[in-house]
Design an enzyme around this catalytic site. Structure first.
Site, PDB file in Angstrom:
ATOM      1  N   LYS A 182       0.856  -1.187   0.000  1.00 30.84           N
ATOM      2  CA  LYS A 182       0.000   0.000   0.000  1.00 30.84           C
ATOM      3  C   LYS A 182       0.891   1.235   0.000  1.00 30.84           C
ATOM      4  O   LYS A 182       1.578   1.520   0.967  1.00 30.84           O
ATOM      5  CB  LYS A 182      -0.895   0.036   1.237  1.00 30.84           C
ATOM      6  CG  LYS A 182      -1.948   1.121   1.121  1.00 30.84           C
ATOM      7  CD  LYS A 182      -2.429   1.628   2.457  1.00 30.84           C
ATOM      8  CE  LYS A 182      -1.458   2.541   3.150  1.00 30.84           C
ATOM      9  NZ  LYS A 182      -1.172   3.817   2.439  1.00 30.84           N
ATOM     10  N   GLU A 260      11.636   1.709   8.977  1.00 28.24           N
ATOM     11  CA  GLU A 260      12.564   2.790   8.639  1.00 28.24           C
ATOM     12  C   GLU A 260      11.812   4.079   8.936  1.00 28.24           C
ATOM     13  O   GLU A 260      10.919   4.466   8.200  1.00 28.24           O
ATOM     14  CB  GLU A 260      12.974   2.652   7.177  1.00 28.24           C
ATOM     15  CG  GLU A 260      14.264   3.363   6.868  1.00 28.24           C
ATOM     16  CD  GLU A 260      14.012   4.736   6.323  1.00 28.24           C
ATOM     17  OE1 GLU A 260      14.008   5.694   7.145  1.00 28.24           O
ATOM     18  OE2 GLU A 260      13.795   4.858   5.118  1.00 28.24           O
ATOM     19  N   CYS A 294      14.115  11.419   4.967  1.00 35.21           N
ATOM     20  CA  CYS A 294      14.372  11.075   6.357  1.00 35.21           C
ATOM     21  C   CYS A 294      15.858  11.118   6.682  1.00 35.21           C
ATOM     22  O   CYS A 294      16.236  11.055   7.846  1.00 35.21           O
ATOM     23  CB  CYS A 294      13.774   9.729   6.701  1.00 35.21           C
ATOM     24  SG  CYS A 294      14.138   8.518   5.457  1.00 35.21           S
ATOM     25  N   GLU A 392      11.497  16.631  13.333  1.00 35.85           N
ATOM     26  CA  GLU A 392      11.917  16.811  11.941  1.00 35.85           C
ATOM     27  C   GLU A 392      11.063  17.875  11.265  1.00 35.85           C
ATOM     28  O   GLU A 392       9.839  17.780  11.280  1.00 35.85           O
ATOM     29  CB  GLU A 392      11.745  15.503  11.183  1.00 35.85           C
ATOM     30  CG  GLU A 392      12.983  14.659  11.161  1.00 35.85           C
ATOM     31  CD  GLU A 392      12.816  13.455  10.263  1.00 35.85           C
ATOM     32  OE1 GLU A 392      13.751  13.144   9.519  1.00 35.85           O
ATOM     33  OE2 GLU A 392      11.758  12.805  10.305  1.00 35.85           O
TER      34      GLU A 392
HETATM   35  P1  ADP Z   1       3.884  10.921   6.734  1.00 39.76           P
HETATM   36  O1  ADP Z   1       3.671  11.709   7.977  1.00 39.76           O
HETATM   37  O2  ADP Z   1       5.150  11.181   6.047  1.00 39.76           O
HETATM   38  O3  ADP Z   1       2.692  10.898   5.812  1.00 39.76           O
HETATM   39  P2  ADP Z   1       3.110   8.396   7.795  1.00 39.76           P
HETATM   40  O4  ADP Z   1       3.869   7.524   8.721  1.00 39.76           O
HETATM   41  O5  ADP Z   1       1.893   9.052   8.313  1.00 39.76           O
HETATM   42  O6  ADP Z   1       4.139   9.441   7.229  1.00 39.76           O
HETATM   43  O7  ADP Z   1       2.708   7.586   6.490  1.00 39.76           O
HETATM   44  C1  ADP Z   1       3.503   6.577   5.910  1.00 39.76           C
HETATM   45  C2  ADP Z   1       2.612   5.480   5.385  1.00 39.76           C
HETATM   46  O8  ADP Z   1       1.869   4.934   6.479  1.00 39.76           O
HETATM   47  C3  ADP Z   1       1.574   5.920   4.352  1.00 39.76           C
HETATM   48  O9  ADP Z   1       1.417   4.865   3.413  1.00 39.76           O
HETATM   49  C4  ADP Z   1       0.318   6.081   5.187  1.00 39.76           C
HETATM   50  O10 ADP Z   1      -0.868   5.899   4.452  1.00 39.76           O
HETATM   51  C5  ADP Z   1       0.476   4.955   6.187  1.00 39.76           C
HETATM   52  N1  ADP Z   1      -0.247   5.175   7.431  1.00 39.76           N
HETATM   53  C6  ADP Z   1      -0.338   6.317   8.142  1.00 39.76           C
HETATM   54  N2  ADP Z   1      -1.090   6.129   9.258  1.00 39.76           N
HETATM   55  C7  ADP Z   1      -1.483   4.828   9.240  1.00 39.76           C
HETATM   56  C8  ADP Z   1      -2.278   4.007  10.110  1.00 39.76           C
HETATM   57  N3  ADP Z   1      -2.793   4.475  11.226  1.00 39.76           N
HETATM   58  N4  ADP Z   1      -2.473   2.730   9.772  1.00 39.76           N
HETATM   59  C9  ADP Z   1      -1.918   2.238   8.662  1.00 39.76           C
HETATM   60  N5  ADP Z   1      -1.169   2.930   7.802  1.00 39.76           N
HETATM   61  C10 ADP Z   1      -0.951   4.215   8.073  1.00 39.76           C
END
Ligand code: ADP
Length: 490
Positions: A182, A260, A294, A392
Site C-alpha cells: 500500500k 525505517e 528522512c 523533523e
Molecule cells: P507521513 O507523515 O510522512 O505521511 P506516515 O507515517 O503518516 O508518514 O505515512 C507513511 C505510510 O503509512 C503511508 O502509506 C500512510 O498511508 C500509512 N499510514 C499512516 N497512518 C497509518 C495508520 N494508522 N495505519 C496504517 N497505515 C498508516
C-alpha cells in the site's frame, strides 16, 4: 523485449490483485492531486479491509510456487522489470514529479535509484547460501538453510514514491516472498505504474499485489494485514508514531518487522573542515527533494570559530536555489507535498524566530508560486529550546547551532531519540575515527553528503527503527533460517 509506455498508459486507477486491475469492493474512490497546483490528476480505487484481504488471499495462494521457483528464474523476472524501469525512466520521472512535486531531474534520478535496487537484488537472488555445520556427532548431519518468510506487507511514504516501494518489493521477490503493498495516499500512481511494469516483466499473478487507499481507508486496510497470521512480515517506511503503532498491532501474530522511521539527522562542521566541501555536502544532503527525506540534516552544528563564515557561505548558496514547479526545467526545489507539510515548516520557523533565531535567507512562504511553496531558509542562532531541534521539519530549512568543542557536538547530536543518518566534516583522521564511533546512528556520512546506495545498508538505530535495506544485508529481513538435523547416517 522491453516496451516503452506513454504517461496515459502508466496512470492506473484500480488496485492490482492476483494479476488483474480491480475496483474496490466498496466501490469507493479518492482523488490524487498535483501538489504544485492542487489539480486532480486521477480519481482512483480506495481500498479498505476487504481489498486488503483479497490481496492477502492472492499472495498466500501464489507463495508456494514462487518460493519454489529457481532463484535464477526469479532473478530473470527482476532483471526484466529493471530494464522496463530504465526504458521508461523519463515517463516515470514525469509521473513522480506530477504527483509528488519534485523537479523532473530528481524524479528521473529517483527512477534510476529505485531501479538500482531491483538490479542489485536480482543478482543477490542467486547468492543466498546456507551452511553445512561442522559435524558434532557421528551419523548426524546438521545444516542451516535460508527460506523466504512468506507473505510480506509493504507500506510506504510519499517522499520517494518509486524508490521506497522498489527497495521493499525487490528483495522480497528475490528471495521468494510474495507481496501485498500500500503506497501513501498522496502518491499512489507511481507505485501502481511500477506494478504494471512488474506484471509486464513477467511477475506471476498473485506474487505482487498493490492496493491504493485514502488516509482514512488505510487504517482498516493495513489493520487487516497486521492481524492476519498469513502475513509474516511488515516492511514500513514512514513516521515513528505510525511505526510504533504497526509494531504494537502486529504483536499478536509476532511478525517480522522492518521499520525505517524518522531521522532528525545531525550535521556537524568542525573548525578543521574543508568549509567549501561542507557547504556542498550540506546542499546535497539537505535540499534533495526540498528537504523532505528522512536522511536530510535537520540540525546543523557549526564550531564557533567558523560559525559566521560558514553561515555566510551557506546562505549565499541557499539564496540562489531556484524554487519552481517541476514543469520548469530550471527548478531545484518544488512545492512541499501538501498544506499540512508547509504549515509545519512555517510553524517551526516562526517558533525559532520567536525564540531568537535570525533568518540569513528565506523564512517565508512563497505564496506567489502556489499554496505549497516555502523559501529555502537558513536560520542562525538556533538553540535546543526550539521545536526544530527535536522534531523533523521535513522542509528546506537549515538551522545553525553553535558548539565549542567535540564533546559538546557529540552530546548534542546524540541528544535525540532518533538515530538514522548523521554527517560530519573534519580533516583530522583521529577525530574522524572518534566521532564515527560515538555517533548514535545507523548511517554516518564523513565528509560526504550523498550517502544512499543500493550496495550499502540503509537503516537506523534507537527510535529510527530497525532492519536494513539494500546491500548484502538487505535480504536477511525477508528470510528465516531453518536448521536441518539428519540422523541415522552411519
Ligand atoms: P507521513 O507523515 O510522512 O505521511 P506516515 O507515517 O503518516 O508518514 O505515512 C507513511 C505510510 O503509512 C503511508 O502509506 C500512510 O498511508 C500509512 N499510514 C499512516 N497512518 C497509518 C495508520 N494508522 N495505519 C496504517 N497505515 C498508516
Amino acid at each position: 523485449m522491453a516496451t516503452k509506455f506513454e504517461l496515459s498508459d502508466l496512470i492506473r486507477t484500480e488496485h492490482f490483485i492476483d494479476g488483474k486491475w480491480v475496483a474496490s469492493i466498496s466501490g469507493k474512490r479518492f482523488d490524487v492531486t498535483n501538489p504544485a497546483t492542487g489539480e486532480v490528476i486521477a480519481t482512483i480505487a480506495d481500498g479498505g479491509e476487504a481489498d486488503a484481504r483479497a490481496a492477502t488471499d492472492a499472495a498466500a495462494r501464489a507463495f508456494p510456487a514462487w518460493r519454489d521457483a529457481l532463484p535464477k528464474d526469479r532473478a530473470a523476472v527482476l532483471h526484466r522489470w529493471h530494464a522496463l524501469m530504465l526504458e521508461n525512466a523519463d515517463v516515470l520521472g514525469r509521473l513522480i514529479s506530477l504527483e509528488q512535486g519534485k523537479p523532473f531531474a530528481e524524479g528521473r534520478g529517483e527512477v534510476l535509484y529505485g531501479a538500482s535496487y531491483v538490479a542489485w537484488f536480482a543478482d543477490e537472488a542467486t547468492r543466498i547460501y546456507g551452511d553445512l555445520i561442522p559435524q558434532q556427532q557421528r551419523g548426524k548431519r546438521m545444516s542451516a538453510v535460508k527460506e523466504p518468510v512468506g507473505v510480506v506487507a509493504a507500506i510506504t511514504p510519499w517522499n520517494f514514491p518509486l524508490a521506497m516501494i522498489a527497495r521493499k518489493i525487490a528483495p522480497a521477490l528475490a528471495v521468494g516472498c510474495t507481496v501485498v503493498g500500500k503506497p501513501a495516499e498522496d502518491t499512489p500512481l507511481t507505485a501502481l505504474a511500477l506494478v504494471m511494469l512488474a506484471h509486464e516483466a513477467g511477475v506471476p499473478p498473485g506474487v505482487l499485489n498493490l492496493i491504493a487507499s485514502s488516509r482514512e481507508s488505510a487504517v482498516p486496510a493495513v489493520a487487516d494485514w497486521l492481524h492476519d497470521g498469513r502475513v509474516r512480515k511488515i516492511t514500513f517506511t514512514g513516521s515513528t508514531p505510525v511505526g510504533k503503532y504497526l509494531a504494537r498491532e502486529s504483536a499478536e501474530t509476532l511478525k517480522k518487522l522492518s521499520l525505517e522511521l524518522g531521522g532528525n539527522a545531525p550535521f556537524i562542521v568542525f573548525d578543521d573542515a574543508d568549509l567549501d566541501a561542507a557547504v556542498d555536502g550540506l546542499l546535497v544532503s539537505k535540499f534533495r527533494n526540498g528537504g523532505q527525506t528522512c536522511v536530510c540534516p535537520n540540525r546543523v552544528y557549526v564550531q564557533t570559530s567558523v560559525y559566521e563564515k560558514f553561515g555566510d557561505m551557506l546562505a549565499k548558496r541557499v539564496a540562489a536555489l531556484k524554487v519552481a514547479p517541476a514543469t520548469d526545467s530550471a527548478a531545484q526545489i518544488g512545492p512541499m507535498i501538501n498544506a499540512r507539510a508547509v504549515d509545519k515548516i512555517a510553524r517551526h520557523v516562526d517558533d525559532a524566530v520567536s525564540k531568537g533565531a535570525r533568518a540569513l535567507t528565506g523564512g517565508k512562504r512563497l505564496t506567489a508560486l502556489g499554496p505549497n511553496y516555502y523559501a529555502p531558509t537558513v536560520l542562525a542562532d538556533a538553540t535546543s529550546e526550539m521545536q526544530l531541534s527535536c522534531e523533523e521539519t521535513f522542509g528546506p530549512v537549515v538551522p545553525l547551532f553553535r558548539f565549542e568543542d567535540e564533546a559538546e557536538a557529540i552530546h548534542a547530536a546524540n541528544d535525540t531519540p532518533f538515530g538514522l543518518a548523521s554527517y560530519f566534516y573534519s580533516q583530522d583522521v583521529r577525530r574522524i575515527d572518534r566521532v564515527s564511533r560515538q555517533l548514535e546512528a545507523g548511517i554516518v556520512g564523513i565528509n560526504e553528503g550523498a550517502i544512499s546506495s543500493e550496495a550499502a545498508p540503509f537503516g537506523g538505530v534507537k527510535e529510527s527503527g530497525y532492519g536494513r535495506e539494500g546491500s548484502k544485508y538487505g535480504l536477511d529481513d525477508y528470510l528465516s533460517i531453518k536448521y536441518l538435523c539428519q540422523g541415522g547416517l552411519d
